[in-house]
Scaffold this active site. Structure first.
Site, PDB file in Angstrom:
ATOM      1  N   ASP A  94       0.817  -1.202   0.000  1.00 33.05           N
ATOM      2  CA  ASP A  94       0.000   0.000   0.000  1.00 33.05           C
ATOM      3  C   ASP A  94       0.861   1.266   0.000  1.00 33.05           C
ATOM      4  OD1 ASP A  94      -2.320   1.463   0.080  1.00 33.05           O
ATOM      5  OD2 ASP A  94      -2.553   1.363   2.247  1.00 33.05           O
TER       6      ASP A  94
ATOM      7  N   CYS B 147     -20.329  -9.039   5.378  1.00 32.07           N
ATOM      8  CA  CYS B 147     -19.995 -10.094   4.408  1.00 32.07           C
ATOM      9  C   CYS B 147     -20.009 -11.476   5.077  1.00 32.07           C
ATOM     10  CB  CYS B 147     -18.622  -9.825   3.808  1.00 32.07           C
ATOM     11  SG  CYS B 147     -18.140 -11.101   2.624  1.00 32.07           S
TER      12      CYS B 147
HETATM   13  S1  SF4 Z   1     -21.446  -9.631  -2.430  1.00 35.07           S
HETATM   14 FE1  SF4 Z   1     -19.561 -10.783  -2.040  1.00 35.07          FE
HETATM   15  S2  SF4 Z   1     -18.235  -9.315  -1.004  1.00 35.07           S
HETATM   16 FE2  SF4 Z   1     -20.303  -8.489  -0.894  1.00 35.07          FE
HETATM   17  S3  SF4 Z   1     -21.096  -9.199   1.075  1.00 35.07           S
HETATM   18 FE3  SF4 Z   1     -21.740 -10.699  -0.464  1.00 35.07          FE
HETATM   19  S4  SF4 Z   1     -20.153 -12.274  -0.468  1.00 35.07           S
HETATM   20 FE4  SF4 Z   1     -19.299 -10.476   0.593  1.00 35.07          FE
END
Ligand code: SF4
Ligand code: SF4
Length: 322
Positions: free
Chosen positions: A105, A219
């Site tokens: 980064d 997530c």
């Molecule tokens: S779309 Fe993919 S990155 Fe977003 S919360 Fe769902 S599993 Fe996680």
């Protein structure tokens, strides 16, 4: 290039400054023919198993300031780069000297893309890299090397029909799957962005004063996020559970002392106060008793930026920008 053309990088001019050098490792470090990618878990060692709920709960305590999980301990740049450097030395001990440079980064490197192409995980709809066994709570790092290595394969994406990160984002910054308008993202607004925070976005920031974890907290794959073994990322005293009033009272000296060796230090005291003022304004509007008194202490602050955010937070219409 498309993302840049849309202006989604906001005032992160360094994103545009290096053009395609960012995507072409050999143009950044001549002689590079392979890239070793790495990831390092950062959830603090004492993270409870239900940490996602614990973190979401903080949003229900408007008088508390929330610092993003990754920033509660030591600055990861140094920690990760030192470890990558050690890894390179160990490889050299096995195979002999070779040219290399370690990054995390810190340079025009397309980290997430390199990581996903080399199998560290897939790009989630929030654009971060995530893995079935480690979620997304890890830092990325790379070693550019001048020796040809066999390429590792990307992994299959597993977002499926989930859109939880898009739906939870308080500012609508994930404008479509895999497309992030950084100008709306609270991480960008509280850390990267130098000037006044756009008025329309301030109420949406709630009590997040340095970064935002919501798209990762929601997530489902982060049930599998791993804790670090390093003490470096243990949360520092005063950065979790502190009241906004206490954080707003930090003098510049106190800010510098408390953030020594922390990633927070780079935003400086003025931006820190700007962020906390916004959170105090949001707390005041939901009836948090002490917020107005805390704000009043900096009504005449030496910084015009801080004064303006305090005026907004106190609904002091006469002081607001037109
Ligand atoms: S779309 Fe993919 S990155 Fe977003 S919360 Fe769902 S599993 Fe996680
Ligand atoms: S970090 Fe927060 S504001 Fe930024 S995209 Fe994720 S949920 Fe949205």
């Amino acid at each position: 290039m498309h993302w840049l053309a849309e202006g989604f990088h906001g005032d992160m001019h360094y994103m545009a400054a290096h053009g395609l050098r960012r995507a072409r490792p050999a143009e950044l470090v001549p002689g590079t023919v392979s890239v070793i990618t790495a990831r390092m878990n950062y959830l603090p060692r004492d993270t409870p198993s239900e940490w996602q709920a614990v973190e979401f709960d903080r949003l229900n305590r408007p008088g508390e300031g929330i610092v993003s999980l990754y920033a509660r301990g030591r600055d990861y740049h140094k920690v990760l780069r030192n470890r990558l450097q050690k890894l390179a030395e160990r490889i050299a001990a096995e195979v002999g000297p070779f040219g290399h440079r370690a990054f995390t980064d810190s340079a025009p490197v397309l980290e997430a893309e390199l990581a996903s192409r080399s199998g560290q995980g897939w790009r989630g709809k929030h654009t971060l890299v995530l893995d079935r066994e480690a979620g997304s709570m890890f830092f990325l790092g790379e070693i550019y090397v001048d020796m040809a290595l066999p390429a590792s394969e990307p992994v299959t994406p597993h977002c499926g029909s989930c859109s939880a990160c898009i739906d939870v984002c308080p500012t609508g910054a994930i404008v479509a799957p895999h497309r992030l308008d950084a100008r709306r993202c609270i991480s960008y607004l509280t850390i990267e962005h130098a000037g006044p925070i756009p008025l329309a976005l301030r109420p949406l920031m709630g009590n997040r004063i340095y970064g935002c974890d919501d798209c990762q907290l929601i997530c489902p794959w982060n049930k599998f996020a791993k804790k670090t073994e390093l003490p470096d990322f243990d949360a520092r005293e005063g950065l979790t559970g502190a009241t906004l009033g206490a954080l707003f009272a930090w003098t510049e000296d106190e800010f510098l002392r408390r953030t020594e060796g922390s990633p927070i230090r780079r935003i400086g005291h003025e931006r820190w106060l700007r962020n906390v003022a916004v959170a105090l304004g949001n707390a005041r509007r939901v009836g948090e008793g002490d917020a107005a008194a805390a704000l009043a202490t900096r009504r005449e602050d030496a910084s015009a930026l801080v004064r303006e955010h305090v005026a907004w937070a106190l609904d002091d219409a006469a002081e607001l920008p037109r």
